[in-house]
Design a protein around this motif. Structure first.
Motif, PDB file in Angstrom:
ATOM      1  N   VAL A  79      37.350  11.148  67.133  1.00  0.00           N
ATOM      2  CA  VAL A  79      37.931  11.035  68.468  1.00  0.00           C
ATOM      3  C   VAL A  79      39.437  11.307  68.445  1.00  0.00           C
ATOM      4  O   VAL A  79      39.978  11.965  69.336  1.00  0.00           O
ATOM      5  CB  VAL A  79      37.655   9.633  69.056  1.00  0.00           C
ATOM      6  CG1 VAL A  79      38.440   9.415  70.334  1.00  0.00           C
ATOM      7  CG2 VAL A  79      36.174   9.457  69.309  1.00  0.00           C
ATOM      8  N   TYR A  80      40.102  10.807  67.408  1.00  0.00           N
ATOM      9  CA  TYR A  80      41.563  10.931  67.353  1.00  0.00           C
ATOM     10  C   TYR A  80      42.019  12.079  66.451  1.00  0.00           C
ATOM     11  O   TYR A  80      43.120  12.041  65.907  1.00  0.00           O
ATOM     12  CB  TYR A  80      42.166   9.616  66.829  1.00  0.00           C
ATOM     13  CG  TYR A  80      42.136   8.492  67.840  1.00  0.00           C
ATOM     14  CD1 TYR A  80      42.867   8.562  69.013  1.00  0.00           C
ATOM     15  CD2 TYR A  80      41.354   7.357  67.623  1.00  0.00           C
ATOM     16  CE1 TYR A  80      42.839   7.537  69.941  1.00  0.00           C
ATOM     17  CE2 TYR A  80      41.316   6.325  68.544  1.00  0.00           C
ATOM     18  CZ  TYR A  80      42.064   6.415  69.713  1.00  0.00           C
ATOM     19  OH  TYR A  80      42.039   5.404  70.629  1.00  0.00           O
ATOM     20  N   LYS A  81      41.219  13.100  66.319  1.00  0.00           N
ATOM     21  CA  LYS A  81      41.564  14.183  65.401  1.00  0.00           C
ATOM     22  C   LYS A  81      42.850  14.900  65.787  1.00  0.00           C
ATOM     23  O   LYS A  81      43.490  15.545  64.956  1.00  0.00           O
ATOM     24  CB  LYS A  81      40.413  15.179  65.296  1.00  0.00           C
ATOM     25  CG  LYS A  81      39.999  15.808  66.630  1.00  0.00           C
ATOM     26  CD  LYS A  81      38.753  16.651  66.444  1.00  0.00           C
ATOM     27  CE  LYS A  81      38.270  17.217  67.787  1.00  0.00           C
ATOM     28  NZ  LYS A  81      36.992  17.942  67.623  1.00  0.00           N
ATOM     29  N   HIS A  82      43.233  14.790  67.074  1.00  0.00           N
ATOM     30  CA  HIS A  82      44.480  15.413  67.504  1.00  0.00           C
ATOM     31  C   HIS A  82      45.642  14.411  67.592  1.00  0.00           C
ATOM     32  O   HIS A  82      46.749  14.784  67.975  1.00  0.00           O
ATOM     33  CB  HIS A  82      44.301  16.106  68.859  1.00  0.00           C
ATOM     34  CG  HIS A  82      43.258  17.181  68.830  1.00  0.00           C
ATOM     35  ND1 HIS A  82      43.314  18.253  67.975  1.00  0.00           N
ATOM     36  CD2 HIS A  82      42.100  17.334  69.548  1.00  0.00           C
ATOM     37  CE1 HIS A  82      42.260  19.040  68.159  1.00  0.00           C
ATOM     38  NE2 HIS A  82      41.508  18.491  69.108  1.00  0.00           N
ATOM     39  N   GLU A  83      45.378  13.155  67.279  1.00  0.00           N
ATOM     40  CA  GLU A  83      46.418  12.120  67.251  1.00  0.00           C
ATOM     41  C   GLU A  83      46.800  11.863  65.795  1.00  0.00           C
ATOM     42  O   GLU A  83      46.229  11.026  65.115  1.00  0.00           O
ATOM     43  CB  GLU A  83      45.928  10.825  67.919  1.00  0.00           C
ATOM     44  CG  GLU A  83      45.757  10.922  69.408  1.00  0.00           C
ATOM     45  CD  GLU A  83      47.095  10.957  70.149  1.00  0.00           C
ATOM     46  OE1 GLU A  83      48.118  10.570  69.542  1.00  0.00           O
ATOM     47  OE2 GLU A  83      47.102  11.370  71.320  1.00  0.00           O
ATOM     48  N   SER A  84      47.775  12.614  65.319  1.00  0.00           N
ATOM     49  CA  SER A  84      48.087  12.583  63.886  1.00  0.00           C
ATOM     50  C   SER A  84      48.491  11.187  63.410  1.00  0.00           C
ATOM     51  O   SER A  84      48.163  10.791  62.293  1.00  0.00           O
ATOM     52  CB  SER A  84      49.203  13.582  63.574  1.00  0.00           C
ATOM     53  OG  SER A  84      50.359  13.288  64.344  1.00  0.00           O
ATOM     54  N   ALA A  85      49.200  10.418  64.252  1.00  0.00           N
ATOM     55  CA  ALA A  85      49.644   9.091  63.830  1.00  0.00           C
ATOM     56  C   ALA A  85      48.464   8.166  63.580  1.00  0.00           C
ATOM     57  O   ALA A  85      48.438   7.408  62.606  1.00  0.00           O
ATOM     58  CB  ALA A  85      50.577   8.493  64.883  1.00  0.00           C
ATOM     59  N   VAL A  86      47.456   8.222  64.458  1.00  0.00           N
ATOM     60  CA  VAL A  86      46.276   7.372  64.297  1.00  0.00           C
ATOM     61  C   VAL A  86      45.471   7.811  63.080  1.00  0.00           C
ATOM     62  O   VAL A  86      44.969   6.981  62.317  1.00  0.00           O
ATOM     63  CB  VAL A  86      45.415   7.394  65.573  1.00  0.00           C
ATOM     64  CG1 VAL A  86      44.182   6.506  65.406  1.00  0.00           C
ATOM     65  CG2 VAL A  86      46.227   6.943  66.779  1.00  0.00           C
ATOM     66  N   VAL A  87      45.340   9.120  62.905  1.00  0.00           N
ATOM     67  CA  VAL A  87      44.605   9.635  61.744  1.00  0.00           C
ATOM     68  C   VAL A  87      45.239   9.135  60.449  1.00  0.00           C
ATOM     69  O   VAL A  87      44.545   8.706  59.513  1.00  0.00           O
ATOM     70  CB  VAL A  87      44.570  11.172  61.772  1.00  0.00           C
ATOM     71  CG1 VAL A  87      44.012  11.725  60.449  1.00  0.00           C
ATOM     72  CG2 VAL A  87      43.735  11.665  62.935  1.00  0.00           C
ATOM     73  N   TYR A  88      46.546   9.163  60.406  1.00  0.00           N
ATOM     74  CA  TYR A  88      47.246   8.700  59.200  1.00  0.00           C
ATOM     75  C   TYR A  88      46.975   7.220  58.947  1.00  0.00           C
ATOM     76  O   TYR A  88      46.739   6.806  57.800  1.00  0.00           O
ATOM     77  CB  TYR A  88      48.743   8.959  59.351  1.00  0.00           C
ATOM     78  CG  TYR A  88      49.565   8.495  58.170  1.00  0.00           C
ATOM     79  CD1 TYR A  88      49.456   9.129  56.931  1.00  0.00           C
ATOM     80  CD2 TYR A  88      50.450   7.426  58.283  1.00  0.00           C
ATOM     81  CE1 TYR A  88      50.206   8.709  55.848  1.00  0.00           C
ATOM     82  CE2 TYR A  88      51.201   7.000  57.203  1.00  0.00           C
ATOM     83  CZ  TYR A  88      51.074   7.643  55.981  1.00  0.00           C
ATOM     84  OH  TYR A  88      51.817   7.224  54.906  1.00  0.00           O
ATOM     85  N   GLU A 102      57.091  19.999  61.912  1.00  0.00           N
ATOM     86  CA  GLU A 102      56.477  18.713  62.254  1.00  0.00           C
ATOM     87  C   GLU A 102      55.015  18.679  61.834  1.00  0.00           C
ATOM     88  O   GLU A 102      54.524  17.685  61.291  1.00  0.00           O
ATOM     89  CB  GLU A 102      56.605  18.473  63.758  1.00  0.00           C
ATOM     90  CG  GLU A 102      56.104  17.115  64.209  1.00  0.00           C
ATOM     91  CD  GLU A 102      56.290  16.896  65.701  1.00  0.00           C
ATOM     92  OE1 GLU A 102      55.641  15.980  66.231  1.00  0.00           O
ATOM     93  OE2 GLU A 102      57.064  17.639  66.323  1.00  0.00           O
ATOM     94  N   ALA A 103      54.315  19.786  62.063  1.00  0.00           N
ATOM     95  CA  ALA A 103      52.898  19.846  61.685  1.00  0.00           C
ATOM     96  C   ALA A 103      52.735  19.748  60.172  1.00  0.00           C
ATOM     97  O   ALA A 103      51.821  19.080  59.673  1.00  0.00           O
ATOM     98  CB  ALA A 103      52.286  21.149  62.200  1.00  0.00           C
ATOM     99  N   LYS A 104      53.626  20.396  59.432  1.00  0.00           N
ATOM    100  CA  LYS A 104      53.554  20.326  57.972  1.00  0.00           C
ATOM    101  C   LYS A 104      53.818  18.905  57.482  1.00  0.00           C
ATOM    102  O   LYS A 104      53.169  18.436  56.544  1.00  0.00           O
ATOM    103  CB  LYS A 104      54.573  21.284  57.357  1.00  0.00           C
ATOM    104  CG  LYS A 104      54.176  22.755  57.420  1.00  0.00           C
ATOM    105  CD  LYS A 104      55.237  23.613  56.760  1.00  0.00           C
ATOM    106  CE  LYS A 104      54.842  25.085  56.788  1.00  0.00           C
ATOM    107  NZ  LYS A 104      55.891  25.949  56.190  1.00  0.00           N
ATOM    108  N   THR A 105      54.768  18.231  58.129  1.00  0.00           N
ATOM    109  CA  THR A 105      55.067  16.856  57.735  1.00  0.00           C
ATOM    110  C   THR A 105      53.867  15.948  57.958  1.00  0.00           C
ATOM    111  O   THR A 105      53.525  15.115  57.106  1.00  0.00           O
ATOM    112  CB  THR A 105      56.280  16.335  58.518  1.00  0.00           C
ATOM    113  OG1 THR A 105      57.399  17.189  58.272  1.00  0.00           O
ATOM    114  CG2 THR A 105      56.639  14.917  58.096  1.00  0.00           C
ATOM    115  N   GLU A 106      53.190  16.107  59.112  1.00  0.00           N
ATOM    116  CA  GLU A 106      51.992  15.309  59.384  1.00  0.00           C
ATOM    117  C   GLU A 106      50.912  15.603  58.354  1.00  0.00           C
ATOM    118  O   GLU A 106      50.243  14.700  57.837  1.00  0.00           O
ATOM    119  CB  GLU A 106      51.485  15.614  60.796  1.00  0.00           C
ATOM    120  CG  GLU A 106      52.434  15.145  61.901  1.00  0.00           C
ATOM    121  CD  GLU A 106      52.040  15.709  63.249  1.00  0.00           C
ATOM    122  OE1 GLU A 106      51.061  16.482  63.305  1.00  0.00           O
ATOM    123  OE2 GLU A 106      52.701  15.381  64.255  1.00  0.00           O
TER     124      GLU A 106
END
Length: 1171
Positions: A851-860, A915-919
Motif C-alpha cells: 500500500v505504501y510503496k510510494h511513501e518512501s518514509a513508511v517503507v523505510y 532525493e530518490a537515490k538517498t531514499e
C-alpha cells in the motif's frame, strides 16, 4: 663551491640541438606557470606541467630550467618533476645517476643559498631529502659519511651564513622525510619506511641534534652582543627549529633496542599519560643514549640563559616576543619540560627534578606575578610568552606527581607550584569575568591549558579510582580556585541574559560544556570539604530567592544560575560511567566517612535539596513560572548522572579493592549509600524521578532536546540495572507511563525516534518482573493493541484510500517505530512475546509494504522494523520458526524488488534524482542488514534442533536474497559510503563462508555481482578494496581447490564464452587476474593493501597460469631496454618460484607469496610505469 661538487645530472651535457629543445621546454613551462597565475586556460597549463613530470627521464630539462629560468614557479615545478620522475624510475637509474641527481639538488641549494626565493630552495631541499631516503637502504655507510661530511661543513658555517642556514634547513627536510607522520608517499611497503626511520634514529638523529646545537652556539654570541638585528638570527632560529623537530621525534628505541617507557624508578614519574586533553602535549623519551647531549652537557642552562639574555636585551621591544627566534626558543624550552623516561638516572628522581627546576627557574619569569602579567597583556603586551609558560606547566604536570610538581618551586619562591598554578588560573578567570568576549581570546586559551594542567595532576592514578592527593597548600589553593570558578560561571550565566549581544553561553549544550566541567570537578574534589558546602550554600540561596520573589521578581537570572549549578554539582558528585556502573568519587568516599546523620551529610543534603527542587515541577503553577525546558534539561541530565552512582545500587558494587579504605567504605555505606537504598529513601526518589520524566514527556510538547535527554539518558540509565527494574515495575508512576504508552494517544506526539527509545526502555524494564512468563505477558500488554491495530488496518476493504490520510500515515509510522524499539530490546527473557508480536504482524507488514510503496518514509520504517526483529530473534528460533521467518523475509524482498526495479528515472531533475537515490540508499542498506542478520544464524544458534530439519539452507536463502537485491544496487548507489561498506562486507562474508553456492546465481545476477566487485577494486576507500580482494581470494581459491579435486568449481562462470557478437569473452577469473595485475603495476593504491592483493593474486595465477604467462610475455615484449627486459624476466619468474613457493594454498605458501610480491613490486613497478 669548495666541498660541493658542480651540479650535473645523468648523461652528457646538451648539444646545439638539445639546447634548442631545452629552451623550448623551459619557455613552455614558464608560459604554463604564468597562465595558471593569470587564470588563462589553466587546464591546458596544468597538462603541460604534468607532461614534464610524466615524461621519461626529464632530468636534463628540469636541471636546465632550474639553472636558467627567471621564473621562480617554473623552477619550483622543475624540482617537483625531478622528484616524481626519480621516484618512479629509481629501479633502472644507475648508481651514478642517483648520486648525480642528489648531488645536483644539494649543490643547487647551497650555491643559491643567498637567493630570496625561499620556496624554490625549500622545494629542491625537500627533493634532495626524498632522493636521499629513496636510496637510503642501498647506500653504504661510507657513502653516507662522505655525503654528511659535506652537509656538516655547511651547518658549521664554513661556507658562510647563507649556506649554514640552508644546510640546517636541509637537515630539517631530511628529518621530516624520515618521520612516519610527515614522510612522502613513494609507492613502497611500510617496511621500507620503518627500516629508514629506525636507521636514522639509531645512527644519525643524535648527530644531527649536535650539529644543530653547535650551529646555534656559533652565532648566539654575535646575536646577544649586537645592538641591532643581525643575519645570524635566521641561522639560530633554523637551528632551534631543527632541535625542536628532533625532540618531537617518536622515539622507539634505546640502547637496548627496546621500546622506551617512563622511568618507573623515578619518584616523580607519572604512568597515566594517555588521558585526553584539549591542549597538545607530547612526551619526549629518547632513552639513556641521549643523556650526555641533553642532560649532562649543560645544554638546558645554555638554552634558558640564551632566552633570558635576549628577553632582557629586547625588554622594551614588545614585538620581540613574537619574533621567530623568541617563539622557537620558547617552544624548545617547553618541549624540554616533557623530557622523561630512561634518559634520567634511576636516582629516586633527583636528576629529573634538577632538570625541571632548571627549566622552571627561567619559565617563572614569563608568568609571575600573574596579576602583573595579565595587566601587561591588557595594556597591549603579547600574550604568547604567558601562554607558553602555561604550556610549560602542563608539560611538567604530565611527567610528575602532584607532590613533586608542588615542591619544584619552593626552592626559589616562598610558595609551591600548585599555589602559582592556582593564582595564575584565578587571574585568567578574572579576566574572563571582566570581559566575556564573544570570540575566544588569549584568556580562553590560557584557561583551557591550565585546566588541562589540573587534569594532568588530578586524574585517577590507580585501579581504585583514587585521585592524586595534593599537599595541604595545594588543597587550599584548589578550594580558592574552585570558588572563583563557580563565581565566574554564575556571572556568565546571568550576564548572558542581560548583554545586548547574546554570547555563546546560552547556545552551549550540556555535552559541549562537559569537558570543561569535568576539569572543574577534579579541582572541586581536590578540595571536597570546601566544594560541597559551597554548592550547598549557593543552591539554598538560589532556592530561597526563587521562593521569596515568586510573582514579584523576574526569576530568569536566578534560574540560569541554578542551571549552571546543576551541571557543576552533577560533575562534582558523580562520574559519567559510560558503559559501567560508576563508583562514588574517591574524594567523597575518603573524606566524608564519619557516621554523621542524614541531615548532616553534605552529599545527602545537597542531593536531597536538588531532588526536592526538581519535584516542584510536578506542580503546574511552579512548572509554568519556574521550570523552563532549558532548566528541566539540566534537571534530567543531573538525575541521569546522579542515579547511576547513588540510587539503590547494591552493596557489592561499592566494594573497594583497596584494603586501606575498607573501613571508610563500610562507614560510607552506613550513611550515604543506605540513605538512597530501597529500604530508606531510594524508592521514593525513584518515584519522583519517574514522575518528573513523565512530566517532561507530556507537558513539554515539541521540546525535542528535553525529551531526548529523558528518553536516551535518564530512562535508559534506570533500566540498565535489574535491581532498579524490580522497583520500577512496582511503581504506580511507571505503570501509568506504560499504560499511557499502550492505550493512550498522548505520547504519539513525541518524536518518532523518542517513541522507539521509550518502547525499548519499557520492554527492558520487564526484566524486573518475577519470571519470564510475567515479562512476556507485560510485553504483550504493552504492544498488543498496536499489533491489533495494524492487523485491523491492513484488512480494511478501503485500505488504499484510508491509508493515504496524513493522520493514518503518522499513526502507522509511530506504531512501526514502537515495534522497532520493542524488537531492538529483545533478550531471552522476553524473546517469546517479541517473536509472537512480529509473527502477528507479518502479513500486515507485507500488505502495508504494498500500500505504501510510494511513501518512501513508511517503507523505510517497515524495513527497519523487520531488520531489528530478525536480528533480535534469529539466534533463538527453532527450525520451524526459522523457516517461517525466512519465508517471510523472502516474500518481503520479492515484494520490495517488484516495486523498485527501475524506479529511479534519468528523466528526473537533479534534485529529485538525488532525493530518490538517498531514499533508495537507505532502503537497500536496511535490506543488506536483513541479509546479514539471516547469515548470523549459521554462526550463532541457540535453538535445540538444526534448521536443516526443515529444509532451510541459510546460504541458499541469502544468495536468493542477494539475487533479488543486487539488481537494485547500481554503481551510483555504491557511491554512498555506508551502503557501499555494508554491501561489500556482506559480499565478502558470503563468498568466504559460502563460496560453493555462488554458481547458483544466474549469469545476469552473477555478472552484476562481479561488476560491483570490479567497481570496489578501484574504490578510494582502502577498506572497501580490502574486502573486494578477500572476495576475489575466496572465489579463486574455491575454484582452484574444487577443480584440483576433479569438480567443476565455478563452472561456466570461470570459462570463457562468446558474446552475442561472436567475440570471445574471458572468464571472470581471467578478467580479475588481468585487472589486479593492472592495479598492482600501473595504478596508485595504499601500500597496506599489498598483502591482501597477494592473497588474491596467488590463487588467480594458479587458476589461470596460461594467461599469467601471456600477460608476462606482453610486458617483456613492450620493454625495449635490454637491461630492464632481463630484470623483468627474472622478476616475473621469481614471483612464482622464489622462496620455495609451491602450488598449494596453505598459510605458509601465502606468506611466501606475499614476500615475493613485495620484492617484485620494488624491483619492477618503477620502470614499468614509465612504459
Amino acid at each position: 663551491m669548495q666541498g660541493f661538487p658542480e651540479r650535473g645530472g645523468p648523461g652528457p651535457g646538451p648539444g646545439p640541438n638539445d639546447l634548442a629543445h631545452l629552451q623550448a621546454t623551459m619557455h613552455a613551462i614558464e608560459l604554463a606557470c604564468a597562465s595558471i597565475q593569470m587564470h588563462i586556460n589553466p587546464a591546458a597549463a596544468e597538462a603541460t606541467i604534468l607532461s614534464l613530470c610524466q615524461s621519461p627521464q626529464p632530468y636534463k630539462a628540469c636541471q636546465f630550467i632550474l639553472e636558467n629560468s627567471q621564473v621562480p614557479d617554473a623552477r619550483f615545478q622543475a624540482a617537483a618533476a625531478i622528484r616524481d620522475a626519480a621516484i618512479r624510475e629509481w629501479g633502472f637509474l644507475t648508481a651514478d645517476d642517483r648520486r648525480s641527481l642528489l648531488s645536483f639538488c644539494l649543490s643547487f641549494v647551497m650555491q643559491h643559498a643567498s637567493s630570496k626565493e625561499g620556496f624554490v630552495l625549500a622545494k629542491v631541499s625537500s627533493v634532495a631529502a626524498q632522493l636521499m631516503k629513496r636510496g637510503w637502504l642501498d647506500t653504504t655507510a661510507v657513502e653516507k659519511e662522505a655525503f654528511f661530511n659535506q652537509v656538516n661543513q655547511a651547518v658549521l658555517g664554513i661556507h658562510g651564513l647563507d649556506v649554514q642556514f640552508t644546510g640546517v634547513n636541509f637537515l630539517e627536510s631530511l628529518v621530516s622525510e624520515f618521520s612516519p607522520c610527515t614522510s612522502s608517499a613513494m609507492g613502497l611497503p611500510r617496511e621500507f619506511h620503518e627500516q629508514c626511520r629506525r636507521s636514522l634514529e639509531i645512527d644519525y638523529l643524535k648527530m644531527f641534534y649536535c650539529w644543530a646545537r653547535d650551529a646555534a652556539l656559533s652565532v648566539t654570541n654575535r646575536i646577544v652582543e649586537s645592538k641591532s638585528e643581525v643575519p645570524e638570527v635566521k641561522v639560530c632560529n633554523a637551528a632551534l627549529r631543527l632541535m625542536l623537530q628532533i625532540l618531537n621525534w617518536d622515539f622507539h628505541l634505546n640502547n637496548n633496542s627496546t621500546k622506551t617507557g617512563i622511568n618507573v624508578f623515578s619518584a616523580g614519574a607519572r604512568l597515566d599519560i594517555d588521558s585526553s586533553k584539549r591542549s597538545e602535549c607530547t612526551l619526549v623519551q629518547p632513552g639513556p643514549a641521549w643523556r650526555d647531549v641533553l642532560i649532562s652537557s649543560g645544554h638546558i642552562g645554555w638554552l634558558v640563559n640564551l632566552y633570558a639574555a635576549l628577553r632582557q636585551k629586547f625588554s622594551r621591544e614588545g614585538y620581540w616576543l613574537d619574533c621567530p627566534i623568541a617563539v622557537s626558543a620558547r617552544k624548545l624550552i617547553v618541549q624540554f619540560c616533557s623530557l622523561t623516561g630512561t634518559i634520567f638516572l634511576s636516582d629516586n628522581g633527583q636528576m629529573h627534578e634538577h632538570h625541571l627546576l632548571q627549566l622552571l627557574s627561567g619559565i617563572i619569569e614569563w608568568i609571575d606575578p600573574p596579576e602583573a602579567v595579565a595587566k601587561a597583556i591588557g595594556c597591549g603586551k603579547s600574550e604568547s610568552e604567558m601562554l607558553d609558560g602555561c604550556r610549560a606547566l602542563l608539560s611538567i604536570a604530565n611527567v610528575t606527581t602532584p607532590f613533586v610538581f608542588d615542591q619544584l618551586l619552593m626552592s626559589i619562591r616562598p610558595f609551591g607550584t600548585l599555589t602559582l598554578l592556582s593564582t595564575l588560573m584565578c587571574e585568567v578567570v578574572k579576566v574572563l569575568m571582566s570581559t566575556y568576549p564573544e570570540e575566544e581570546t588569549w584568556s580562553w586559551e590560557a584557561r583551557d591549558i591550565l585546566l588541562d594542567t589540573w587534569t594532568a595532576l588530578l586524574v585517577p592514578l590507580d585501579s581504585t579510582g583514587g585521585n592524586a592527593m595534593l599537599p595541604p597548600e595545594g588543597i587550599s589553593a584548589a578550594g580558592n580556585l574552585f570558588a572563583l570558578i563557580v563565581e565566574s560561571e554564575l556571572k556568565a550565566a546571568s550576564s548572558a541574559l542581560t548583554d545586548d549581544v547574546e554570547g555563546d553561553y546560552l547556545q552551549s549544550s550540556i555535552s559541549a560544556m562537559d569537558e570543561r566541567l569535568s576539569s572543574y570537578a577534579l579541582i572541586a574534589r581536590a578540595a571536597i570539604h570546601v566544594a560541597i558546602p559551597l554548592l550547598m550554600r549557593l543552591f539554598s540561596e538560589r532556592f530561597a530567592r526563587l521562593n521569596q520573589g515568586r510573582g514579584i521578581i523576574d526569576p530568569t537570572e536566578t534560574l540560569e544560575e541554578v542551571y549552571s549549578l546543576l551541571l557543576i554539582a552533577g560533575h562534582v558528585l558523580a562520574d559519567e560511567g559510560e558503559g559501567e556502573t560508576p563508583l562514588v568519587p574517591y574524594a567523597i568516599q575518603t573524606y566524608f566517612t564519619d557516621n554523621m546523620g542524614a541531615d548532616e551529610h553534605p552529599v545527602i543534603v545537597l542531593s536531597s535539596s536538588i531532588i526536592g527542587f526538581a519535584e516542584q515541577c510536578l506542580d503546574p503553577k511552579m512548572r509554568a513560572s519556574v521550570f523552563s525546558p532549558r532548566l528541566l534539561e539540566a534537571v534530567i541530565w543531573f538525575f541521569a548522572r546522579w542515579s547511576r552512582t547513588y540510587l539503590m545500587n547494591p552493596e557489592e558494587v561499592r566494594e573497594t579493592h583497596s584494603q586501606d579504605h575498607q573501613l571508610q567504605s563500610q562507614q560510607l555505606r552506613k550513611g550515604l549509600h543506605s540513605f538512597f537504598r530501597e529500604h530508606n529513601q531510594g524508592k521514593l526518589v525513584l518515584d519522583i524521578i519517574v514522575r518528573v520524566s513523565v512530566t517532561t514527556l507530556l507537558s513539554y510538547p515539541g521540546e525535542k532536546d528535553l525529551q531526548a535527554l529523558t528518553c536516551y539518558q535518564l530512562l535508559h540509565a534506570l533500566v540498565r540495572e535489574k535491581h532498579i527494574c524490580v522497583h520500577l515495575v512496582s511503581l504506580d508512576s511507571w505503570r501509568n507511563l506504560a499504560n499511557a504508552f499502550a492505550n493512550e494517544k498522548s505520547l504519539f506526539l513525541l518524536d518518532l525516534a523518542h517513541q522507539r527509545s521509550l518502547a525499548q526502555t519499557l520492554v527492558h524494564s520487564a526484566s524486573g518482573l518475577i519470571n519470564s512468563e510475567a515479562s512476556n505477558q507485560y510485553v504483550r500488554g504493552l504492544m498488543g493493541h498496536m499489533a491489533t491495530y495494524l492487523g485491523e488496518l491492513s484488512s480494511k476493504n478501503d485500505l488504499k484510500s484510508v491509508a493515504q490520510q496524513p493522520d493514518i500515515i503518522l499513526l502507522v509510522s509511530c506504531v512501526l517505530e514502537r515495534l522497532r524499539g520493542v524488537a531492538s530490546a529483545s533478550e531471552p527473557r522476553t524473546q517469546k512475546a517479541i517473536y509472537e508480536l512480529g509473527f502477528s504482524v507479518m502479513n500486515p507488514i507485507l500488505v502495508l509494504l504494498e500500500v505504501y510503496k510510494h511513501e518512501s518514509a513508511v517503507v523505510y520504517l517497515l524495513l527497519k522494523f523487520v531488520v531489528a526483529w530478525v536480528n533480535g530473534q534469529i539466534s533463538y528460533l527453532e527450525a520451524h520458526e526459522t523457516a517461517i521467518v525466512v519465508d517471510f523475509c523472502m516474500r518481503l524482498l520479492q515484494l520490495y524488488s517488484s516495486h523498485n526495479i527501475g524506479k529511479i528515472s534519468v528523466s528526473l531533475s537533479s534534485s529529485l534524482l538525488s532525493e530518490a537515490k538517498t531514499e533508495k540508499y537507505k532502503d537497500l542498506r536496511a535490506l543488506l542488514q536483513l541479509l546479514s542478520s539471516l547469515c548470523s544464524k549459521d554462526m550463532v544458534d541457540f535453538s535445540s534442533d538444526s534448521i536443516e530439519t526443515q529444509g532451510t539452507n541459510i546460504s541458499q536463502v541469502v544468495y536468493f536474497g542477494l539475487h533479488i537485491v543486487t539488481p537494485l544496487i547500481s554503481l551510483d548507489l555504491l557511491k554512498y559510503p555506508k551502503l557501499c561498506h555494508d554491501y561489500f562486507a556482506l559480499l565478502s562474508h558470503l563468498l568466504e563462508v559460502y563460496p560453493e553456492t555462488v554458481a547458483q546465481l544466474n549469469s545476469e545476477a552473477f555478472a552484476h555481482v562481479l561488476g560491483t566487485l570490479d567497481f570496489g577494486l578501484h574504490h578510494q576507500d582502502a577498506e572497501i578494496i580490502d574486502m573486494c580482494l578477500r572476495s576475489l581470494k575466496a572465489l579463486a581459491s574455491y575454484h582452484y581447490k574444487e577443480t584440483a579435486s576433479g569438480k567443476t568449481g565455478l563452472g561456466l562462470h570461470a570459462a570463457g564464452h562468446k558474446d552475442s557478437g561472436g567475440n570471445l569473452q574471458e572468464g571472470i577469473l581471467s578478467q580479475f587476474l588481468r585487472s589486479l595485475l593492472q592495479l598492482l603495476l600501473f595504478e596508485d593504491y595504499s601500500p597496506d593493501l599489498v598483502g591482501s592483493a597477494a592473497d588474491a593474486l596467488l590463487p588467480l595465477i594458479l587458476c589461470e597460469q596460461g594467461l599469467y604467462q601471456r600477460l608476462g610475455n606482453e610486458l617483456i615484449e613492450r620493454q625495449a631496454n635490454p637491461t630492464l627486459r632481463s630484470r623483468l624476466v627474472n622478476a616475473l619468474q621469481s614471483l612464482i618460484s622464489a622462496n620455495q613457493l609451491s602450488s598449494t594454498l596453505d598459510r605458509i605458501n601465502y606468506q611466501r607469496f606475499r614476500k615475493n610480491l613485495n620484492n617484485f613490486l620494488i624491483e619492477v613497478r618503477g620502470f614499468l610505469r614509465t612504459m
